[in-house]
Design a protein around this motif. Structure first.
Motif, PDB file in Angstrom:
ATOM      1  N   GLY A   1     -13.875  -3.101  -1.370  1.00  0.00           N
ATOM      2  CA  GLY A   1     -15.246  -3.256  -1.873  1.00  0.00           C
ATOM      3  C   GLY A   1     -15.702  -2.032  -2.656  1.00  0.00           C
ATOM      4  N   VAL A   2     -15.382  -0.842  -2.131  1.00  0.00           N
ATOM      5  CA  VAL A   2     -15.760   0.387  -2.848  1.00  0.00           C
ATOM      6  C   VAL A   2     -15.048   0.422  -4.196  1.00  0.00           C
ATOM      7  N   MET A   3     -13.756   0.079  -4.198  1.00  0.00           N
ATOM      8  CA  MET A   3     -12.993   0.106  -5.456  1.00  0.00           C
ATOM      9  C   MET A   3     -13.579  -0.882  -6.452  1.00  0.00           C
ATOM     10  N   LYS A   4     -13.949  -2.049  -5.949  1.00  0.00           N
ATOM     11  CA  LYS A   4     -14.520  -3.057  -6.856  1.00  0.00           C
ATOM     12  C   LYS A   4     -15.841  -2.557  -7.452  1.00  0.00           C
ATOM     13  N   ASP A   5     -16.699  -2.031  -6.577  1.00  0.00           N
ATOM     14  CA  ASP A   5     -18.007  -1.548  -7.049  1.00  0.00           C
ATOM     15  C   ASP A   5     -17.871  -0.423  -8.068  1.00  0.00           C
ATOM     16  N   ARG A   6     -16.843   0.403  -7.906  1.00  0.00           N
ATOM     17  CA  ARG A   6     -16.703   1.572  -8.776  1.00  0.00           C
ATOM     18  C   ARG A   6     -15.729   1.324  -9.912  1.00  0.00           C
ATOM     19  N   ASN A   7     -15.260   0.062 -10.058  1.00  0.00           N
ATOM     20  CA  ASN A   7     -14.382  -0.247 -11.182  1.00  0.00           C
ATOM     21  C   ASN A   7     -13.047   0.497 -11.105  1.00  0.00           C
ATOM     22  N   ILE A   8     -12.531   0.621  -9.884  1.00  0.00           N
ATOM     23  CA  ILE A   8     -11.254   1.309  -9.648  1.00  0.00           C
ATOM     24  C   ILE A   8     -10.201   0.244  -9.357  1.00  0.00           C
ATOM     25  N   LYS A   9      -9.097   0.267 -10.091  1.00  0.00           N
ATOM     26  CA  LYS A   9      -8.061  -0.751  -9.881  1.00  0.00           C
ATOM     27  C   LYS A   9      -7.228  -0.398  -8.651  1.00  0.00           C
ATOM     28  N   PRO A  10      -7.179  -1.302  -7.660  1.00  0.00           N
ATOM     29  CA  PRO A  10      -6.328  -1.000  -6.508  1.00  0.00           C
ATOM     30  C   PRO A  10      -4.850  -1.249  -6.804  1.00  0.00           C
ATOM     31  N   GLU A  11      -4.008  -0.356  -6.319  1.00  0.00           N
ATOM     32  CA  GLU A  11      -2.582  -0.672  -6.234  1.00  0.00           C
ATOM     33  C   GLU A  11      -2.345  -1.048  -4.784  1.00  0.00           C
ATOM     34  N   ILE A  12      -1.928  -2.288  -4.573  1.00  0.00           N
ATOM     35  CA  ILE A  12      -1.771  -2.799  -3.214  1.00  0.00           C
ATOM     36  C   ILE A  12      -0.425  -2.340  -2.671  1.00  0.00           C
ATOM     37  N   GLU A  13      -0.491  -1.532  -1.605  1.00  0.00           N
ATOM     38  CA  GLU A  13       0.734  -0.974  -1.029  1.00  0.00           C
ATOM     39  C   GLU A  13       1.268  -1.955   0.011  1.00  0.00           C
ATOM     40  N   VAL A  14       2.503  -2.396  -0.209  1.00  0.00           N
ATOM     41  CA  VAL A  14       3.091  -3.433   0.632  1.00  0.00           C
ATOM     42  C   VAL A  14       4.263  -2.839   1.414  1.00  0.00           C
ATOM     43  N   PHE A  15       4.079  -2.713   2.724  1.00  0.00           N
ATOM     44  CA  PHE A  15       5.144  -2.206   3.594  1.00  0.00           C
ATOM     45  C   PHE A  15       5.814  -3.361   4.319  1.00  0.00           C
ATOM     46  N   ASP A  16       5.261  -4.546   4.150  1.00  0.00           N
ATOM     47  CA  ASP A  16       5.646  -5.687   4.962  1.00  0.00           C
ATOM     48  C   ASP A  16       5.173  -6.932   4.203  1.00  0.00           C
ATOM     49  N   ALA A  17       5.957  -8.015   4.268  1.00  0.00           N
ATOM     50  CA  ALA A  17       5.630  -9.201   3.462  1.00  0.00           C
ATOM     51  C   ALA A  17       4.232  -9.754   3.760  1.00  0.00           C
ATOM     52  N   ALA A  18       3.765  -9.600   5.005  1.00  0.00           N
ATOM     53  CA  ALA A  18       2.451 -10.151   5.353  1.00  0.00           C
ATOM     54  C   ALA A  18       1.326  -9.498   4.550  1.00  0.00           C
ATOM     55  N   MET A  19       1.576  -8.296   4.066  1.00  0.00           N
ATOM     56  CA  MET A  19       0.522  -7.599   3.326  1.00  0.00           C
ATOM     57  C   MET A  19       0.235  -8.274   1.987  1.00  0.00           C
ATOM     58  N   ILE A  20       1.217  -9.016   1.474  1.00  0.00           N
ATOM     59  CA  ILE A  20       0.964  -9.784   0.243  1.00  0.00           C
ATOM     60  C   ILE A  20      -0.036 -10.893   0.548  1.00  0.00           C
ATOM     61  N   ASN A  21       0.193 -11.579   1.645  1.00  0.00           N
ATOM     62  CA  ASN A  21      -0.739 -12.635   2.015  1.00  0.00           C
ATOM     63  C   ASN A  21      -2.143 -12.082   2.241  1.00  0.00           C
ATOM     64  N   ASN A  22      -2.221 -10.917   2.882  1.00  0.00           N
ATOM     65  CA  ASN A  22      -3.536 -10.300   3.090  1.00  0.00           C
ATOM     66  C   ASN A  22      -4.217  -9.979   1.757  1.00  0.00           C
ATOM     67  N   ALA A  23      -3.412  -9.580   0.775  1.00  0.00           N
ATOM     68  CA  ALA A  23      -3.986  -9.289  -0.551  1.00  0.00           C
ATOM     69  C   ALA A  23      -4.523 -10.569  -1.182  1.00  0.00           C
ATOM     70  N   LEU A  24      -3.821 -11.681  -0.978  1.00  0.00           N
ATOM     71  CA  LEU A  24      -4.294 -12.949  -1.541  1.00  0.00           C
ATOM     72  C   LEU A  24      -5.604 -13.374  -0.877  1.00  0.00           C
ATOM     73  N   LEU A  25      -5.743 -13.069   0.414  1.00  0.00           N
ATOM     74  CA  LEU A  25      -7.012 -13.368   1.096  1.00  0.00           C
ATOM     75  C   LEU A  25      -8.144 -12.507   0.513  1.00  0.00           C
ATOM     76  N   LEU A  26      -7.828 -11.265   0.190  1.00  0.00           N
ATOM     77  CA  LEU A  26      -8.834 -10.401  -0.460  1.00  0.00           C
ATOM     78  C   LEU A  26      -9.235 -10.983  -1.817  1.00  0.00           C
ATOM     79  N   ALA A  27      -8.235 -11.501  -2.533  1.00  0.00           N
ATOM     80  CA  ALA A  27      -8.525 -12.097  -3.855  1.00  0.00           C
ATOM     81  C   ALA A  27      -9.440 -13.309  -3.689  1.00  0.00           C
ATOM     82  N   GLN A  28      -9.188 -14.109  -2.649  1.00  0.00           N
ATOM     83  CA  GLN A  28     -10.055 -15.273  -2.395  1.00  0.00           C
ATOM     84  C   GLN A  28     -11.496 -14.851  -2.138  1.00  0.00           C
ATOM     85  N   LYS A  29     -11.653 -13.693  -1.480  1.00  0.00           N
ATOM     86  CA  LYS A  29     -13.005 -13.186  -1.204  1.00  0.00           C
ATOM     87  C   LYS A  29     -13.609 -12.489  -2.413  1.00  0.00           C
ATOM     88  N   GLY A  30     -12.837 -12.391  -3.494  1.00  0.00           N
ATOM     89  CA  GLY A  30     -13.342 -11.734  -4.709  1.00  0.00           C
ATOM     90  C   GLY A  30     -13.316 -10.223  -4.633  1.00  0.00           C
TER      91      GLY A  30
END
Ligand code: ZN
Length: 275
Positions: A131-160
Motif C-alpha cells: 500500500g505504501v509503495m502504491k501510494d508513493r508510486n514505487i514499483k515493487p519487485e516481488i521477491e519469491v523464495f517459494d512458489a506460494a509467494m507468486i500466488n500471494n502476489a496475484l492476490l495482492l493484484a486482485q486487491k489492486g
C-alpha cells in the motif's frame, strides 16, 4: 527478446568485512560500487544500508546518504531499496526508507525459514508495504523464495495493491527455501502471469549456470556480493567482476544489455518528474 536487465545487489544484510574485504558497507563505498557496476552494465541497484558497526540499518537517513552520493555522481541507475526484515520488523522500520521515494523497492509476499532465522512477512505487513509503495508510486519487485509467494502476489493484484506489469525476482538456493535447479526455475517462470517481468537471483555456485538459463529464457539477472561472496571456488568476488561476467556471457549469446532508461521502459516504471 527484451534487452537484459542486470541488477546489482552489492551489500545485503549478511556479508561483513570479516567475510570479504570487497563488500561495500559505508554509504560512500556502497554508492561508489554501484556507480562502477552501473558503468559496467548494471541498470538496477538493489540497496541495503548498514550502520557504523556494519549491522543492517533501516534508517532512511543512511539510505539518503547513499542517494546523495549517487546524485552527485550523476548515476542513472534505478534505485531499488530493500524492505527486508533483518534490521527491524515494525511497520515503521520496514517502510522508513520508502519515504525517500525510490523508483523501486523489494516486496516479499510470504515467509521463509532462512538457515538461522525465520524471515517473517505477515499478511498485514505485506499489504501495508504494498500500500505504501502504491501510494508513493514505487514499483515493487516481488521477491519469491517459494512458489506460494507468486500466488500471494496475484492476490495482492486482485486487491489492486500491485499493478501490471508485475516484476518478480526468483531467489533460489537459500537453505530452507527452493533449491537452485532448472526445474524449479522453469516452474516459477511458468507460474507468473503473461507479460510479467522476472529475474533470477541464485545463492551458491549454481548462480552462473542458472543465470545463463535465465538469460536464454528472456529473463533478467541479479548478481552481487549480497547473494555470493565468491566469484568461483576460493576466489572472492567484487561486485564489478560479477556484473562484468554476466555482460560477457550475454554478449556471447547475443543478448543485449539494457541501459537504465531501457530498463525503466521494460519494467514499466512510473514516469517521474525528477527524471
Ligand atoms: Zn536484499
Amino acid at each position: 527478446m527484451d534487452k537484459l536487465i542486470i541488477t546489482i545487489a552489492s551489500t545485503g544484510n549478511v556479508p561483513t568485512r570479516k567475510m570479504t574485504p570487497y563488500v561495500p558497507v559505508t554509504p560512500e563505498e556502497i554508492a561508489e560500487d554501484i556507480v562502477r557496476c552501473c558503468n559496467a552494465g548494471a541498470s538496477v541497484a538493489h540497496i541495503h544500508a548498514r550502520d557504523a558497526d556494519q549491522r543492517p540499518s533501516y534508517r532512511a537517513e543512511v539510505f539518503g546518504q547513499i542517494f546523495q552520493r549517487l546524485d552527485s555522481a550523476g548515476c542513472p541507475v534505478i534505485r531499488q531499496l530493500s524492505t527486508g526484515a533483518r534490521h527491524g520488523n515494525t511497520f515503521e522500520e520496514r517502510s522508513q526508507n520508502l519515504n525517500l521515494d525510490p523508483e523501486m523497492a523489494s516486496l516479499c509476499t510470504g515467509s521463509t525459514n532462512f538457515p538461522n532465522m525465520a524471515y517473517v512477512n505477515t499478511p498485514d505487513m505485506v499489504d501495508f508495504l504494498a500500500g505504501v509503495m502504491k501510494d508513493r508510486n514505487i514499483k515493487p519487485e516481488i521477491e519469491v523464495f517459494d512458489a506460494a509467494m507468486i500466488n500471494n502476489a496475484l492476490l495482492l493484484a486482485q486487491k489492486g495493491l500491485v499493478e501490471d506489469p508485475l516484476v518478480f525476482n526468483f531467489v533460489l538456493g537459500i537453505r530452507g527455501a527452493l533449491p537452485a535447479t532448472a526445474k524449479n526455475l522453469l516452474h516459477l517462470v511458468e507460474s507468473v502471469p503473461p507479460g510479467s517481468r522476472w529475474s533470477v537471483s541464485v545463492i551458491g555456485p549454481q548462480h552462473v549456470p542458472m543465470s545463463v538459463m535465465a538469460m536464454v529464457m528472456g529473463g533478467n539477472i541479479r548478481v552481487g556480493i549480497e547473494d555470493n561472496i565468491y566469484y568461483a571456488k576460493g576466489d572472492l568476488a567484487t561486485n564489478v567482476r560479477l556484473v562484468e561476467r554476466i555482460v560477457r556471457i550475454a554478449r556471447e549469446v547475443g543478448r543485449e544489455i539494457a541501459t537504465p532508461d531501457q530498463a525503466r521502459e521494460i519494467l514499466g516504471l512510473p514516469r517521474r518528474e525528477n527524471r
